[in-house]
Structure formats: structure tokens, C-alpha cells
Design a protein around this motif. Structure first.
Motif, PDB file in Angstrom:
ATOM      1  N   ARG A  51      -8.381   9.539  -0.931  1.00  0.00           N
ATOM      2  CA  ARG A  51      -7.194   9.236  -0.148  1.00  0.00           C
ATOM      3  C   ARG A  51      -6.663  10.509   0.493  1.00  0.00           C
ATOM      4  NH1 ARG A  51      -4.142   5.324  -4.490  1.00  0.00           N
ATOM      5  NH2 ARG A  51      -5.800   3.813  -4.652  1.00  0.00           N
ATOM      6  N   ILE A  53      -5.407  12.977   3.138  1.00  0.00           N
ATOM      7  CA  ILE A  53      -4.614  12.735   4.321  1.00  0.00           C
ATOM      8  C   ILE A  53      -5.278  13.424   5.493  1.00  0.00           C
ATOM      9  CG2 ILE A  53      -2.385  13.102   5.324  1.00  0.00           C
ATOM     10  CD1 ILE A  53      -1.228  12.669   2.707  1.00  0.00           C
ATOM     11  N   LYS A 228      -6.428   6.919   9.470  1.00  0.00           N
ATOM     12  CA  LYS A 228      -6.245   7.394   8.102  1.00  0.00           C
ATOM     13  C   LYS A 228      -4.784   7.291   7.678  1.00  0.00           C
ATOM     14  CE  LYS A 228      -7.849   8.824   4.258  1.00  0.00           C
ATOM     15  NZ  LYS A 228      -6.721   8.395   3.427  1.00  0.00           N
ATOM     16  N   GLU A 232      -3.363   5.420   4.445  1.00  0.00           N
ATOM     17  CA  GLU A 232      -2.506   6.158   3.532  1.00  0.00           C
ATOM     18  C   GLU A 232      -1.199   5.412   3.264  1.00  0.00           C
ATOM     19  OE1 GLU A 232      -1.659   9.226   0.903  1.00  0.00           O
ATOM     20  OE2 GLU A 232      -3.532   8.753   1.945  1.00  0.00           O
ATOM     21  N   ARG A 236       0.076   4.415  -0.402  1.00  0.00           N
ATOM     22  CA  ARG A 236       1.353   4.919  -0.923  1.00  0.00           C
ATOM     23  C   ARG A 236       2.297   3.788  -1.334  1.00  0.00           C
ATOM     24  NH1 ARG A 236       2.726  10.931  -0.562  1.00  0.00           N
ATOM     25  NH2 ARG A 236       0.667  11.740  -0.008  1.00  0.00           N
TER      26      ARG A 236
END
Length: 376
Positions: A51, A53, A228, A232, A236
Motif C-alpha cells: 500500500r 503511496i 494509487k 489508498e 485507509r
């Protein structure tokens, strides 16, 4: 694109759209989902796709359709009751990400005396592009990234741009290179983007990076930022992807196509809706997760959405609004008023995906610097 109206469903199915690549976002007052803090961001080359960033470039798709305004009428007869919905707050998440990046850069500076460097090349005098470049520069300064900027006139030659790219490729203090799009029409965009060293391709547009993204068992050095950033946000907010049905609306190289590849890597079953898709409404209605990235204001209506679906709206489209002092307002590709009555969670426009784009760009630049200096 045919004008979006409140006429019959048959007319809706006749709507055509282009595969442009928008991006966006600023908050809407509604209950905001709590988001989890996964801790310090990190990147490990050769590890399974994490994951991590990453980043992407902002692009605005505009439309002057007077009928683009979202209708406030009931969604459809099939939706009998308004469902509660939650706002996925991209501004809040991006702020946390920037704080994490800032902390890592401070540690990096203390450890080896180096800070990441990002070079941006702007050609021409487009106001939107100039605004994006200014925002990126401010964001770099806020987290401790050194910013390099080259602004060239509209009539610059392709060779001049390539010369600056070559210089940044050879500069050890520059860890990421971004060429602001769109470029003037007399330039070959593909040649220019391909000239960026793959190790500094923080936009993730190099064909080798895209190719690795598409292959099982291969890891790209960078992933395009807006896609992405979309993933993300789902992570989250602890929104499950594995085993879900996902629909990506739009197939651009910048957003739609890489977003579909990322969802597939997360074990979703993915469909892509594009300008030649028959019955896009019926396909979209099957989705648990919708990523809309087509650049058409309010194209996705409430009738397109399965109750409880999660919506990531990448679009940012100016539409005429005489009640606004600016004469226009910004809307997404999804009709927010209608979608909020059906979806379980949704990104607002503005305030959703847009803030994530620059956050991903900063993160990719940090990732590049750590890789180049062999830092974990």
C-alpha cells in the motif's frame, strides 16, 4: 457526450463519453468515515505490491453543457428509501500522509544529509497547469522536498524540453521528474515522457512501469498517482476490495487503465466501462466499488448505482452556475446529490481524490530518493 437530463432511462443509455482523465476535490458537510492510520509509509523494492503511496498528475476535463447540472429529483423508483452515506475525506487523509512524509524526510536528512528533490517542467502558459505547478511547489516546501522548476514558453521546441529532461536525469540531487501535461500540440508527448529516466519517473507513466503494473509477479518502480490515491483511500477507510465487483468508468492511460490494474492486483473482479460499452448503466449497477474517471459532469446517475456501493469520483468538471461569484462550480463525474442517496460511501468533489494526487507525488519522490540512496 450527450447532455445529461432527467428524461427516460433509454436516453441515459444512449449517452456517450470520452476516455479523458480528470482529477479533483473539498469537503462536503456530512458524516465522515473514521480512517485508520497504517503507520509510517515505506517502500521495499521487490516486495509484494504494497500500500505504498504513489502519485499522479492533475488533469482537468471541462464541459460547457448547460444541462450538466445535477438534478435533485428522486433517484429512481427502484430506490425506495434514502440510505445513509459517508464522505471519504481526501483532504484529511492527504494531510496525514504529508505529515508521515515530512517525518521520514527529516529522518533522512539527519541520517545522510540528503533531502528528496523534485523537478517540474512546465511548457506554455495554461492557467490551470501553472496553478498545479505552484501547488506542487508549495507542497514540496511544506514537507521538506527541494523543488526545481523549469518554465518554458509555448513555442519552445521539443529538443529544448528533452535537453532539460536529460539534465535532470543526470542530476543526483533530483530524484523525481515531472513534465506537466498537456504539452503544446506541436510536441510529441510520448517521446518526451519516455525520455524521463525510469528511476525518476515519479508520475509512473513510463511504459516499463505500466508494463510491470500489468504483469503478475512484477513490481513497477512507480504507479500513476491518482489511481494509487484512489486505492489508498479505500485502504485507509478499511473498505474491502478482495472478492468485490469493481467497475472503472474510463480507460485513459493516466487513470482508468492503471486503476483497473490496481483493483485487479487487489483481487477484485473488474469491469471497464468506456465510450463503446453497451448498457453502461447495467454494468455499473452491479459494482460494489465504482471509480469514475471519464471527465463528464454528473454522468453517473443514482440509477446507475447499487445500494451500498462505494464511489471514488476522480472527475472535476466546471459547469455554469450563475449563483456562484465565479460563474461556475465544480462537479464530479458522479451526480453527488443522487449518489449520496444510494451509496454507502463517496468522495466529494472537490475534497476527495484531488488532494491525494499531490500527496502521492510527494510520496513517490520520497520513495525514489530512498531507493537511490539504499534506504529502507
Amino acid at each position: 457526450m450527450a447532455a445529461t437530463t432527467t428524461s427516460s432511462m433509454a436516453l441515459m443509455k444512449m449517452m456517450r463519453f470520452t476516455d479523458s482523465s480528470p482529477s479533483s476535490t473539498a469537503a462536503v458537510s456530512a458524516r465522515v468515515l473514521p480512517f485508520r492510520n497504517p503507520g509510517r509509509l515505506h517502500f521495499q523494492l521487490g516486495s509484494t505490491f504494497r500500500r505504498t503511496i504513489t502519485t499522479h498528475r492533475d488533469s482537468i476535463s471541462s464541459s460547457n453543457s448547460a444541462t450538466a447540472f445535477c438534478c435533485s429529483s428522486a433517484v429512481t423508483a427502484s430506490v425506495t428509501a434514502e440510505s445513509s452515506f459517508n464522505v471519504i475525506d481526501g483532504k484529511k487523509v492527504s494531510k496525514e500522509i504529508k505529515e508521515e512524509i515530512c517525518a521520514e524526510i527529516a529522518e533522512m536528512k539527519d541520517a545522510i544529509g540528503v533531502v528528496p528533490g523534485l523537478a517540474v517542467i512546465l511548457v506554455g502558459e495554461r492557467k490551470d497547469s501553472a496553478t498545479y505547478v505552484r501547488n506542487k511547489k508549495k507542497a514540496c516546501e511544506a514537507v521538506g522536498i527541494k523543488s526545481y522548476e523549469v518554465c518554458l514558453p509555448e513555442n519552445s521546441t521539443e529538443e529544448e524540453v528533452l535537453k532539460h529532461i536529460s539534465s535532470f536525469n543526470d542530476d543526483p540531487s533530483v530524484h523525481g521528474i515531472l513534465v506537466q501535461l498537456p504539452l503544446p500540440s506541436h510536441m510529441n508527448e510520448q517521446n518526451i515522457l519516455n525520455a524521463v529516466c525510469i528511476e525518476k519517473d515519479v508520475d509512473g507513466f513510463h511504459p516499463l512501469n505500466i508494463g510491470r503494473l500489468a504483469m503478475r509477479g512484477r513490481e513497477p518502480l512507480f504507479v500513476p498517482c491518482t489511481p494509487k490515491g484512489c486505492i489508498e483511500l479505500l485502504h485507509r477507510y478499511d473498505i474491502g476490495i478482495k472478492g468485490k465487483r469493481a467497475v472503472v468508468i474510463g480507460r485513459s492511460n493516466i487513470v482508468g487503465m492503471p486503476a483497473a490494474l490496481l483493483l485487479q492486483r487487489e483481487d477484485a473482479t473488474v469491469s471497464i466501462v468506456h465510450s463503446r460499452t453497451k448498457d453502461p448503466e447495467e454494468i455499473t449497477k452491479q459494482a460494489d466499488i465504482i471509480i469514475a474517471a471519464v471527465g463528464q459532469p454528473n454522468m453517473v446517475r443514482g440509477s446507475w448505482i447499487k445500494p451500498g456501493a462505494v464511489i471514488i469520483d476522480v472527475g472535476i468538471n466546471p459547469v455554469e452556475d450563475t449563483t456562484n461569484p465565479r460563474g461556475y462550480r465544480l462537479v464530479g463525474d458522479v451526480c453527488y446529490e443522487e449518489a449520496s442517496k444510494v451509496a454507502s460511501a463517496i468522495t466529494p468533489v472537490p475534497g476527495g481524490v484531488g488532494p491525494m494526487t499531490i500527496a502521492m507525488l510527494l510520496s513517490n519522490t520520497l520513495i525514489s530518493a530512498k531507493r537511490i540512496h539504499n534506504l529502507k
